[in-house]
Design a protein around this motif. Structure first.
Motif, mmCIF file in Angstrom:
data_model
loop_
_atom_site.group_PDB
_atom_site.id
_atom_site.type_symbol
_atom_site.label_atom_id
_atom_site.label_comp_id
_atom_site.label_asym_id
_atom_site.label_seq_id
_atom_site.Cartn_x
_atom_site.Cartn_y
_atom_site.Cartn_z
ATOM 1 N N THR A 132 -22.403 94.218 -34.684
ATOM 2 C CA THR A 132 -21.342 93.400 -34.100
ATOM 3 C C THR A 132 -20.024 93.559 -34.829
ATOM 4 N N HIS B 250 -28.106 93.641 -36.658
ATOM 5 C CA HIS B 250 -27.336 92.814 -35.731
ATOM 6 C C HIS B 250 -25.921 92.582 -36.262
ATOM 7 N N GLU C 5 -33.508 93.384 -39.106
ATOM 8 C CA GLU C 5 -32.987 93.000 -37.779
ATOM 9 C C GLU C 5 -31.653 92.262 -37.917
ATOM 10 N N GLU D 269 -28.285 83.253 -39.147
ATOM 11 C CA GLU D 269 -28.439 84.494 -39.910
ATOM 12 C C GLU D 269 -29.435 84.320 -41.051
#
Length: 163
Positions: free
Chosen positions: A161, A157, A153, A87
């Motif tokens: 999730t 993401h 991004e 990350e």
């Protein structure tokens, strides 16, 4: 005067080697917006040299130096890419970057040696500072935009999730 040219050339080579070393180490640590933005801000203090008349340049010299800096920045922009690991965002190592930085240094040294016979050392120093600043600012802006895109991004993401 000749000794000033050689001294400043030696300093330029040392600084280029330091930048190259820092750049190679940078790929091992995550990037942050602060690490991208601060170098041009720190470099901007060099503009204080223009207070002294010795370093002042004419408008055409400003345009010339800035144009060359902008052209050189394209090479740096093309060889500076990021990647997401986990990350976090990291600067990708680029073998081309080292060669480009060394190539730019050689071009700069040759230009300095040629131009020093027709342009005063102080003016030439001012022109090369403008060239360098004109190179680093667009490069860092491009890096920052690419960094923010990757941050988005990662955030998309993560939020995708967890929902």
């Amino acid at each position: 005067m000749v000794s000033l040219i050689y001294f400043s050339t030696a300093i330029g080579i040392i600084m280029a080697l330091i930048v190259l070393t820092i750049r190679m180490k940078a790929s091992k640590k995550p990037v942050s917006a602060k690490k991208i933005i601060l170098p041009p801000i720190f470099m901007s203090t060099g503009a204080l040299m223009f207070i002294h008349p010795m370093f002042r340049v004419t408008p055409p010299e400003i345009v010339e130096a800035l144009s060359v800096g902008l052209l050189f920045s394209i090479l740096l922009i093309k060889t500076s890419n990021f990647e997401i690991r986990g990350e976090q965002i990291y600067l990708k190592r680029s073998k081309a970057f080292a060669f480009i930085l060394i190539g730019l240094l050689i071009v700069r040294i040759v230009a300095k040696l040629i131009l020093s016979s027709s342009i005063d050392v102080g003016e030439l120093s001012g022109m090369f500072w403008i060239l360098a600043f004109g190179m680093i600012v667009p490069w860092r802006i491009a890096m920052y935009l690419q960094y923010k895109k990757l941050c988005n991004e990662i955030n998309n993401h993560i939020s995708g999730t967890t929902v």
